[in-house]
Design an enzyme around this catalytic site. Structure first.
Site, PDB file in Angstrom:
ATOM      1  N   CYS A 196       0.807  -1.226   0.000  1.00 48.65           N
ATOM      2  CA  CYS A 196       0.000   0.000   0.000  1.00 48.65           C
ATOM      3  C   CYS A 196       0.834   1.267   0.000  1.00 48.65           C
ATOM      4  CB  CYS A 196      -0.947   0.010   1.204  1.00 48.65           C
ATOM      5  SG  CYS A 196      -0.134   0.347   2.791  1.00 48.65           S
ATOM      6  N   HIS A 223      -1.204   1.621   7.030  1.00 50.34           N
ATOM      7  CA  HIS A 223      -1.863   1.508   5.724  1.00 50.34           C
ATOM      8  C   HIS A 223      -2.192   2.902   5.213  1.00 50.34           C
ATOM      9  CE1 HIS A 223      -3.996  -0.451   2.496  1.00 50.34           C
ATOM     10  NE2 HIS A 223      -5.108   0.218   2.773  1.00 50.34           N
ATOM     11  N   ASP A 273      -8.604   3.124  -2.517  1.00 46.32           N
ATOM     12  CA  ASP A 273      -7.599   2.206  -1.972  1.00 46.32           C
ATOM     13  C   ASP A 273      -7.356   1.124  -3.015  1.00 46.32           C
ATOM     14  OD1 ASP A 273      -5.991   0.457  -0.611  1.00 46.32           O
ATOM     15  OD2 ASP A 273      -7.273   0.279   1.160  1.00 46.32           O
TER      16      ASP A 273
END
Length: 290
Positions: A68, A107, A122
């Site tokens: 991420c 994250h 995302d």
């Protein structure tokens, strides 16, 4: 770095003159169908950096994936270059072993505002928790997607992302009790606040996640790629193909262990990945489910 190279990487050839919701949804989906969520650099003796040019060269020019802190950093840059009103946020991932969210922002996600409405993007959580399209930032609203029904909940001091999926149907008896198979239909994924974050907010997490021997990412080599009908994943030496069957209320899992001599061809053929250095697959005991 330029947008045209990125668009070629994800197979996008449409108009991007107007930063609207339809275009955002399209590039979000094309990204997750083209670029794997993977941490293989750790297990190839490579260092993962947050330098945006290094990330661009790795993912766009070298055809790799990333985790991420790489994928969503790149995606945030793309959105800003396209003219979207974009803010980076930090989130804390839910940890089933302690039944609580982690203490640190490990994250990275992005918030986009279009015509006065906010959305969470995302492109790098992977497996069955991966959203296909941005989620509108509205509390308590069910937002159905391929993987299940996502829902953002405003808890006052933070927002929580939850997902309700389907029961797993494992077609390989030897994997019926695998720890990789999630038995929870509804689960919390992560929580976040609206505090804008810069890249340096994640520097410590970026170092710890790839060096701490208790980190999920040092304990398991992970590569997953979304497909039109589900996703593929290589966790350690276990390869899975997951097919979503919402009409039957199940996700069908086809799982098998991959011998050493098949692993690199499989990465090329099923994930379009070619590694420069030798992969040492790892699948130590650590909580992680498909």
């Amino acid at each position: 770095m330029n947008l045209e190279e990125y668009f070629q990487r994800i197979g996008f050839d449409g108009s991007h003159d107007k930063p609207d919701l339809a275009t955002l949804k399209l590039i979000h989906k094309k990204h997750i169908l083209s670029i794997p969520f993977e941490n293989l650099s750790i297990h190839c003796g490579e260092r993962i950096t947050q330098d945006l040019e290094v990330i661009f060269n790795k993912i766009v020019r070298s055809g790799r994936g990333g985790w991420c802190l790489e994928n969503n950093s790149l995606f945030g840059w793309v959105l800003r270059q396209m003219g979207y009103d974009t803010v980076t946020l930090g989130s804390r991932v839910f940890q089933s072993t302690i039944n609580e969210f982690g203490l640190d922002d490990t994250h990275l996600i992005n918030k986009v505002v279009i015509d006065g409405k906010a959305y969470i993007t995302d492109v790098s959580f992977g497996v069955s928790s991966q959203m296909r399209e941005p989620l509108e930032l509205v509390s308590g609203m069910d937002q159905p997607q391929a993987a299940g029904v996502f829902c953002l909940i405003d808890k006052g001091d933070m927002w929580v992302l939850e997902k309700t999926g389907r029961k797993p149907e494992v077609i390989n008896p030897e994997f019926a009790e695998s720890s990789l198979v999630s038995r929870k239909v509804t689960k919390q994924i992560y929580c976040f606040t609206m505090v804008p974050r810069e890249a340096d907010h994640f520097f410590e997490a970026n170092h710890k996640l790839q060096t701490d021997p208790t980190s999920l990412f040092t304990c398991k080599s992970i590569c997953s790629l979304q497909t039109p009908t589900g996703f593929r994943a290589l966790i350690g030496w276990t390869y899975s193909e997951v097919t979503y069957k919402p009409e039957e209320g199940v996700d069908v899992l086809d799982m098998k262990d991959i011998p050493d001599n098949v692993r690199e061809p499989l990465l090329r053929e099923r994930f379009s990945l070619t590694l420069q250095n030798k992969l040492q697959p790892v699948n130590k005991k650590a909580w992680y489910t498909l």
